[in-house]
Motif scaffolding. Structure first.
Motif, short mmCIF file in Angstrom:
data_model
loop_
_atom_site.label_atom_id
_atom_site.label_comp_id
_atom_site.label_asym_id
_atom_site.label_seq_id
_atom_site.Cartn_x
_atom_site.Cartn_y
_atom_site.Cartn_z
N ALA A 40 0.96 -1.23 -0.32
CA ALA A 40 -0.32 0.26 0.15
C ALA A 40 1.12 1.07 0.16
O ALA A 40 0.38 2.23 -1.07
N ALA A 41 1.79 1.05 0.45
CA ALA A 41 2.99 2.65 0.57
C ALA A 41 3.57 2.86 -0.43
O ALA A 41 3.97 3.74 -1.17
N MET A 42 4.07 1.87 -0.89
CA MET A 42 4.57 1.89 -2.03
C MET A 42 4.14 1.67 -3.52
O MET A 42 4.49 3.38 -4.59
N ILE A 43 2.42 1.47 -3.61
CA ILE A 43 2.15 2.17 -4.70
C ILE A 43 1.20 3.48 -4.42
O ILE A 43 0.97 4.73 -4.75
N GLN A 44 0.24 3.88 -3.00
CA GLN A 44 -0.33 4.87 -2.72
C GLN A 44 0.85 5.78 -2.37
O GLN A 44 0.28 7.15 -2.91
N LYS A 45 1.58 5.74 -1.96
CA LYS A 45 2.38 7.06 -1.52
C LYS A 45 3.99 7.08 -1.85
O LYS A 45 4.99 7.85 -1.98
N SER A 46 4.74 5.90 -3.20
CA SER A 46 5.40 5.91 -3.44
C SER A 46 6.53 5.61 -3.16
O SER A 46 7.43 6.65 -2.68
N ASP A 47 6.79 5.06 -1.97
CA ASP A 47 7.71 4.79 -0.29
C ASP A 47 8.59 3.91 -0.73
O ASP A 47 8.61 2.63 -1.34
N ASN A 48 9.79 4.55 -1.70
CA ASN A 48 11.01 3.99 -2.02
C ASN A 48 11.58 2.74 -0.26
O ASN A 48 11.64 1.53 -1.19
N GLU A 49 11.47 3.18 0.64
CA GLU A 49 11.67 1.99 1.40
C GLU A 49 10.93 0.64 1.88
O GLU A 49 11.27 -0.39 1.51
N SER A 50 9.50 1.06 1.56
CA SER A 50 8.85 -0.46 0.82
C SER A 50 8.94 -1.13 -0.02
O SER A 50 9.38 -2.17 -0.40
N THR A 51 9.54 -0.15 -1.25
CA THR A 51 9.89 -0.25 -2.39
C THR A 51 10.91 -1.10 -2.11
O THR A 51 11.20 -2.46 -2.97
N SER A 52 11.67 -0.85 -1.66
CA SER A 52 13.04 -1.59 -1.45
C SER A 52 12.76 -3.18 -0.62
O SER A 52 13.17 -4.00 -1.10
N ALA A 53 12.64 -2.82 0.43
CA ALA A 53 11.57 -3.99 1.36
C ALA A 53 11.68 -5.81 0.15
O ALA A 53 11.79 -6.60 -0.20
N LEU A 54 10.54 -5.41 -0.57
CA LEU A 54 9.82 -5.98 -1.55
C LEU A 54 10.40 -6.02 -3.12
O LEU A 54 10.40 -7.55 -3.26
N TRP A 55 11.84 -5.42 -2.79
CA TRP A 55 12.39 -5.55 -4.35
C TRP A 55 13.09 -6.70 -4.28
O TRP A 55 13.07 -7.88 -4.85
N THR A 56 13.77 -6.64 -3.04
CA THR A 56 14.48 -7.88 -1.75
C THR A 56 13.96 -9.38 -2.11
O THR A 56 14.38 -10.16 -2.25
N ARG A 57 12.22 -9.30 -1.20
CA ARG A 57 11.55 -10.23 -1.43
C ARG A 57 11.34 -11.07 -2.85
O ARG A 57 10.83 -12.13 -2.41
N ILE A 58 11.32 -10.48 -4.09
CA ILE A 58 10.60 -11.03 -5.03
C ILE A 58 11.74 -11.30 -5.46
O ILE A 58 11.81 -12.50 -6.63
N GLY A 59 13.21 -11.03 -5.29
CA GLY A 59 14.48 -12.08 -5.39
C GLY A 59 14.89 -10.60 -6.40
O GLY A 59 15.15 -11.77 -7.52
N SER A 60 14.83 -9.84 -5.83
CA SER A 60 14.78 -8.65 -6.94
C SER A 60 14.97 -8.73 -8.70
O SER A 60 14.20 -8.85 -8.95
N ALA A 61 15.96 -8.34 -9.64
CA ALA A 61 15.94 -8.05 -10.90
C ALA A 61 15.76 -9.45 -11.87
O ALA A 61 14.65 -9.82 -12.38
N SER A 62 15.88 -11.25 -10.90
CA SER A 62 15.44 -12.71 -11.26
C SER A 62 14.23 -13.24 -11.35
O SER A 62 13.36 -13.15 -12.23
N GLY A 63 13.22 -12.28 -10.16
CA GLY A 63 12.47 -12.23 -9.16
C GLY A 63 12.09 -11.09 -10.63
O GLY A 63 10.43 -11.98 -11.17
N LEU A 64 11.88 -10.36 -10.68
CA LEU A 64 10.67 -9.39 -11.66
C LEU A 64 11.18 -10.08 -13.12
O LEU A 64 9.75 -10.18 -13.44
N ASP A 65 11.95 -10.41 -13.33
CA ASP A 65 12.04 -11.47 -14.63
C ASP A 65 11.80 -11.76 -15.17
O ASP A 65 10.82 -12.52 -16.38
N ALA A 66 11.71 -13.53 -13.99
CA ALA A 66 11.11 -14.06 -14.05
C ALA A 66 9.20 -14.69 -14.52
O ALA A 66 8.67 -14.66 -15.22
N ALA A 67 9.06 -13.28 -13.56
CA ALA A 67 6.92 -13.45 -13.62
C ALA A 67 6.87 -12.33 -14.27
O ALA A 67 5.59 -12.28 -15.42
N ASN A 68 7.78 -11.21 -14.77
CA ASN A 68 7.43 -10.58 -16.51
C ASN A 68 7.40 -11.33 -17.85
O ASN A 68 6.96 -11.03 -18.67
#
Length: 338
Positions: A168-196
């Motif tokens: 919610a903080a990442m999308i509604q407020k564009s909170d960067n700290e929350s985004t960094s935490a979730l970026w790590t949670r999904i596996g960073s670039a490799s996780g994003l690329d696999a989902a994409n």
């Protein structure tokens, strides 16, 4: 005294030999023909058996057990019944060229670079301008959330309380700290690329290391992402899509600029991004979302870089959004009356 066999008897023996030879040749020919027929039949079965309409189970194969499916899902593999990603936006027709409509806007560019893509949801018609790659800045946050939800689906779980708060903080407020935490949670670039790959994005590459904001993308790929969020044919479940949509419809008031400038009614769902590059001191300013205009629903992406300030970038993105939507709406209106 040697007796010579009668001629008649000798002639009968030769005829008998010839008859026997002919019979033997017929048996050999029949045998060869039978073998050819059998081989031909086996080959025909081998060629057509896989398309006979029988399931693998009825043909003697075994369906995967629930535990095998669960293990596959936990490993990140797409479920067997997941819709296959589309490599391109819905329309296969030649996109409408937004270049002429954007000429007054591009005249203001200077060193700026811009790309625009629009999809009319009802008809699948596309409109585009430019095909370059851009830094995502914070619009990647929609992609990160889609990845998180897709991974949670594979694991057969709901988002945790912490993940929901960060999302919610990442999308509604564009909170960067929350985004960094979730970026790590999904596996960073490799996780994003696999989902994409499953979401149908073909021109997006996750940023290196922890720098999610420099993920590279195109306007057309952002339309593909929006189709996975707002369309029915998506690897994302209905609940996952509804969750992202709700957050995008309720961003804080200070971040409702961008493609929303082209809307004239209804509720806009969007996510914006802005980033000042350290080396060039120039700004990336992007906006993606769903808008309603003149009774039509559009998915829209405007990507811009090289701006002197964020304010200049926002102004150009909004001018481009209005000009593109007006021209595309006119084009679709003309088609509907012919």
């Amino acid at each position: 005294m040697h007796e010579t066999p009668p001629v008649r008897r000798r002639g009968r023996s030769r005829r008998e030999q010839r008859r026997r030879r002919r019979a033997r040749r017929r048996r050999i020919a029949w045998t060869v023909t039978s073998v050819v027929i059998l081989i031909g039949g086996a080959a025909a079965y081998a060629l057509t058996g896989s398309n006979s309409g029988e399931s693998s189970a009825s043909a003697g194969g075994k369906a995967p057990s629930p535990s095998a499916v669960s293990a596959r899902a936990k490993s990140g593999e797409a479920p067997a019944d997941a819709p296959k990603p589309s490599p391109s936006p819905t329309s296969t027709r030649k996109p409408f060229d937004l270049g002429p409509a954007l000429a007054p806007v591009t005249a203001l560019f200077g060193d700026n670079l811009m790309s625009v893509a629009m999809l009319d949801v009802e008809t699948g018609a596309m409109a585009t301008y430019g095909h370059d790659n851009f830094d995502t800045a914070s619009i990647v946050k929609v992609d990160i959330l889609a990845t998180l939800l897709l991974q949670a689906q594979d694991q057969g779980r709901r988002l945790s309380t912490e993940e929901r708060a960060q999302s919610a903080a990442m999308i509604q407020k564009s909170d960067n700290e929350s985004t960094s935490a979730l970026w790590t949670r999904i596996g960073s670039a490799s996780g994003l690329d696999a989902a994409n790959e499953r979401l149908g994005l073909v021109q997006t590459q996750g940023g290196s290391g922890t720098v999610w904001g420099i993920t590279q993308t195109t306007a057309e790929d952002q339309i593909r992402l929006l189709q996975s969020v707002f369309g029915d044919e998506s690897p994302l479940s209905e609940a996952s899509r509804a969750y992202i949509q709700d957050l995008m419809r309720h961003v804080v008031g200070s971040q409702t600029w961008g493609v929303s400038a082209a809307a004239d009614s209804g509720t806009t769902a969007l996510k914006n991004g802005w980033l000042k590059r350290t080396q060039t001191k120039k700004w990336d300013v992007n906006s993606i979302g769903r808008i309603e205009r003149e009774g039509r629903v559009y998915l829209m992406a405007v990507l811009l870089n090289g701006c002197s300030t964020q304010e200049v970038g926002v102004s150009i993105v909004e001018q481009a959004s209005r000009a593109s939507a007006a021209a595309f709406s006119r084009k679709l209106g003309d088609k509907s009356t012919t």
